[in-house]
Design an enzyme around this catalytic site. Structure first.
Site, PDB file in Angstrom:
ATOM      1  N   ASP A  14     -55.948 -12.314  -6.415  1.00  0.00           N
ATOM      2  CA  ASP A  14     -57.335 -12.701  -6.661  1.00  0.00           C
ATOM      3  C   ASP A  14     -58.050 -11.704  -7.575  1.00  0.00           C
ATOM      4  O   ASP A  14     -57.480 -10.713  -8.023  1.00  0.00           O
ATOM      5  CB  ASP A  14     -58.061 -12.842  -5.317  1.00  0.00           C
ATOM      6  CG  ASP A  14     -59.052 -13.996  -5.309  1.00  0.00           C
ATOM      7  OD1 ASP A  14     -59.607 -14.312  -6.377  1.00  0.00           O
ATOM      8  OD2 ASP A  14     -59.268 -14.585  -4.240  1.00  0.00           O
ATOM      9  N   GLY A  53     -48.238   0.832  -5.821  1.00  0.00           N
ATOM     10  CA  GLY A  53     -46.966   0.980  -6.501  1.00  0.00           C
ATOM     11  C   GLY A  53     -46.199   2.188  -5.984  1.00  0.00           C
ATOM     12  O   GLY A  53     -46.784   3.211  -5.651  1.00  0.00           O
ATOM     13  N   GLU A  79     -56.299  -1.926   0.975  1.00  0.00           N
ATOM     14  CA  GLU A  79     -55.251  -1.202   0.266  1.00  0.00           C
ATOM     15  C   GLU A  79     -54.048  -1.038   1.188  1.00  0.00           C
ATOM     16  O   GLU A  79     -54.181  -0.527   2.306  1.00  0.00           O
ATOM     17  CB  GLU A  79     -55.739   0.183  -0.167  1.00  0.00           C
ATOM     18  CG  GLU A  79     -56.835   0.176  -1.213  1.00  0.00           C
ATOM     19  CD  GLU A  79     -56.345  -0.165  -2.613  1.00  0.00           C
ATOM     20  OE1 GLU A  79     -55.141   0.060  -2.889  1.00  0.00           O
ATOM     21  OE2 GLU A  79     -57.149  -0.643  -3.418  1.00  0.00           O
TER      22      GLU A  79
END
Length: 275
Positions: free
Chosen positions: A142, A167, A190
């Protein structure tokens, strides 16, 4: 030698890898990035019920940074400066036919780096997808959400606005952050550091989960780290200091319930997050 062995050998002498390195090695690295881009290979996959990292693929990505120079790209309202082989992105120069063949929707201002895979019927709102990421079919990334380098996001997920899936490119042996199939990740959340979010889980908005985050099962009191069990409903919480009642409580993730697959498929996200 196998491709994996060639990459492993090059990795051991990576300090010697430069833009003038062996052309055969460069061709192999380029092919690996193309294979990641097409989904032919992926940085991590589930084998016999356990997620496994293919280290040589991460090593190839990192070697590519040594093989290519920085380059400039001018646009209508800005200019960019990045490694030459990644500068133009995954879909640069694509025609309408190319997009139709790929089968995913990509809204303007969604940077997707070459070497990342996006499955059919996925929807990319203005977001960011880094190299090595794998986004499976039917998933929505999104507005202003991020899929970090080598992150693995399953089928039919919703990564809500402003959220980040971290990552993990280095070290090569580390498992990337993994979001399994049918997961809802709430807005402004997160998930980082190779945490695994199990299939069918629902995470409330504002969740922050790394390897050091305590994950508390409200029903049993059990505390775990690094993995959300499948079909968990998770909200932010806090834990008091058992030895000092006056000390500030510390943040944790709280599993308030677990539901079966049938319930998850028939119940709205809002209802699942209510007590």
């Amino acid at each position: 030698m196998s491709i994996e062995n060639i990459i492993d050998e090059a990795w051991e002498k990576r300090d010697q890898i430069t833009q003038s390195s062996d052309e055969n090695l460069k061709n192999i690295v380029n092919q690996i990035i193309d294979d990641l881009d097409s989904g032919k290979v992926r940085v991590a996959e589930k084998i016999n019920g356990e997620w496994k990292t293919h280290q040589y693929l991460k090593k190839a990505i990192m070697l590519s940074f040594r093989m290519y120079p920085m380059e400039n790209l001018n646009g209508p309202y800005s200019s960019w400066y990045d490694k030459a082989h990644l500068l133009k992105g995954k879909t640069a120069g694509w025609t309408k036919e190319d997009h139709e063949k790929a089968g995913f929707r990509m809204v303007p201002n969604s940077p997707v780096r070459k070497g990342s895979y996006v499955g059919k019927n996925a929807v990319l709102m203005p977001c960011y997808v880094n190299i090595g990421a794998y986004i499976d079919e039917g998933t929505m990334i999104d507005t202003f959400a991020r899929a970090g380098s080598c992150s693995q996001i399953g089928k039919n997920c919703h990564i809500s606005a402003g959220s980040g899936v971290g990552g993990v490119l280095e070290p090569a042996q580390a498992l990337p952050t993994i979001i399994e199939d049918n997961v809802f990740l709430g807005a402004m959340s997160e998930v980082v550091e190779g945490v695994i979010v199990g299939e069918g889980s629902v995470l409330s908005m504002g969740m922050y989960i790394g390897q050091s985050t305590k994950i508390v099962d409200r029903k049993t009191g059990e505390i775990t780290y690094g993995k959300i069990p499948p079909y968990s409903v998770v909200v932010p919480g806090s834990l008091p200091d058992k030895n000092n009642a006056a000390a500030p409580s510390l943040y944790c993730a709280v599993i308030i319930k677990q539901v079966d697959e049938k319930t998850r498929s028939k119940t709205s996200v809002n209802d699942l997050l209510r007590e």
